[in-house]
Design a protein around this motif. Structure first.
Motif, mmCIF file in Angstrom:
data_model
loop_
_atom_site.group_PDB
_atom_site.id
_atom_site.type_symbol
_atom_site.label_atom_id
_atom_site.label_comp_id
_atom_site.label_asym_id
_atom_site.label_seq_id
_atom_site.Cartn_x
_atom_site.Cartn_y
_atom_site.Cartn_z
ATOM 1 N N CYS A 49 0.827 -1.207 0.000
ATOM 2 C CA CYS A 49 0.000 0.000 0.000
ATOM 3 C C CYS A 49 0.855 1.248 0.000
ATOM 4 N N ARG A 50 0.596 2.137 -0.940
ATOM 5 C CA ARG A 50 1.283 3.426 -0.988
ATOM 6 C C ARG A 50 0.323 4.600 -0.810
ATOM 7 N N ARG A 51 -0.960 4.358 -0.801
ATOM 8 C CA ARG A 51 -1.956 5.425 -0.659
ATOM 9 C C ARG A 51 -2.721 5.245 0.638
ATOM 10 N N ALA A 52 -2.610 6.229 1.513
ATOM 11 C CA ALA A 52 -3.248 6.123 2.820
ATOM 12 C C ALA A 52 -4.768 6.037 2.705
ATOM 13 N N ASP A 53 -5.328 6.673 1.690
ATOM 14 C CA ASP A 53 -6.787 6.665 1.560
ATOM 15 C C ASP A 53 -7.330 5.276 1.256
ATOM 16 N N LEU A 54 -6.489 4.398 0.712
ATOM 17 C CA LEU A 54 -6.955 3.042 0.437
ATOM 18 C C LEU A 54 -7.407 2.341 1.709
ATOM 19 N N LEU A 55 -6.664 2.583 2.787
ATOM 20 C CA LEU A 55 -7.013 1.939 4.050
ATOM 21 C C LEU A 55 -8.397 2.364 4.519
ATOM 22 N N LEU A 56 -8.743 3.623 4.283
ATOM 23 C CA LEU A 56 -10.000 4.164 4.795
ATOM 24 C C LEU A 56 -11.188 3.852 3.897
ATOM 25 N N THR A 57 -10.941 3.499 2.636
ATOM 26 C CA THR A 57 -12.047 3.329 1.699
ATOM 27 C C THR A 57 -12.261 1.900 1.220
ATOM 28 N N ASN A 58 -11.289 1.042 1.418
ATOM 29 C CA ASN A 58 -11.448 -0.320 0.894
ATOM 30 C C ASN A 58 -12.365 -1.136 1.802
ATOM 31 N N PRO A 59 -12.810 -2.299 1.352
ATOM 32 C CA PRO A 59 -13.665 -3.134 2.208
ATOM 33 C C PRO A 59 -12.948 -3.525 3.494
ATOM 34 N N GLU A 60 -13.684 -3.640 4.572
ATOM 35 C CA GLU A 60 -13.089 -3.923 5.868
ATOM 36 C C GLU A 60 -12.318 -5.236 5.874
ATOM 37 N N GLU A 61 -12.733 -6.188 5.065
ATOM 38 C CA GLU A 61 -12.048 -7.481 5.059
ATOM 39 C C GLU A 61 -10.661 -7.404 4.425
ATOM 40 N N ASP A 62 -10.346 -6.267 3.819
ATOM 41 C CA ASP A 62 -9.015 -6.073 3.244
ATOM 42 C C ASP A 62 -7.994 -5.628 4.299
ATOM 43 N N ASN A 63 -8.461 -5.398 5.517
ATOM 44 C CA ASN A 63 -7.585 -4.932 6.602
ATOM 45 C C ASN A 63 -7.460 -5.975 7.697
ATOM 46 N N TYR A 64 -6.345 -5.904 8.422
ATOM 47 C CA TYR A 64 -6.229 -6.559 9.711
ATOM 48 C C TYR A 64 -6.750 -5.571 10.756
ATOM 49 N N TRP A 65 -7.343 -6.089 11.835
ATOM 50 C CA TRP A 65 -7.954 -5.218 12.837
ATOM 51 C C TRP A 65 -7.499 -5.572 14.247
#
Length: 128
Positions: A102-118
């Motif tokens: 990831c190089r774009r911080a906005d991706l973290l805030l806009t992508n589906p939640e399942e694309d992140n670790y929580w």
């Protein structure tokens, strides 16, 4: 498996400050994104701030100028300095890390939640 652990929540009066920290067990990619979300009772989870390992940052309009996000890649930590806190900042705060490169911080805030670790979350309460 990547694990995230938050700390630093608590109760504070309006106008006060709190500092949240998040420790990541490991990064799958050296180029990565992390951030903070929050969820107040009866509301949807919303993005607060995000950063990249290359120094990019982004903030929600509601916290810009009051909150500061910082990422220490050497220590695998993410912090959120919260100043001038308001009652409407009361929420459960969650640390998140994007699963891929990831190089774009906005991706973290806009992508589906399942694309992140929580992380499990830490409570912040702002009240007089």
């Amino acid at each position: 498996q990547v694990q995230l652990m938050e700390s630093g929540g608590g109760s504070v009066q309006p106008g006060g400050s709190l500092r949240l920290s998040c420790t990541v067990s490991k990064f799958m990619y050296t180029v990565n994104c992390m951030g903070w979300f929050r969820q107040a009772p009866g509301k949807e989870r919303e993005g607060v701030a995000a950063s990249t390992s290359e120094g990019g940052v982004i903030y929600a309009d509601s916290v810009r100028g009051r909150f500061t996000i910082s990422q220490d890649n050497a220590k695998n930590t993410l912090t959120l300095q919260m100043d001038s806190l308001k009652p409407e900042d009361t929420a459960m705060y969650y640390c998140a890390a994007y699963r891929g490169l990831c190089r774009r911080a906005d991706l973290l805030l806009t992508n589906p939640e399942e694309d992140n670790y929580w992380g499990q979350g830490t409570q912040v309460t702002v009240s007089s």
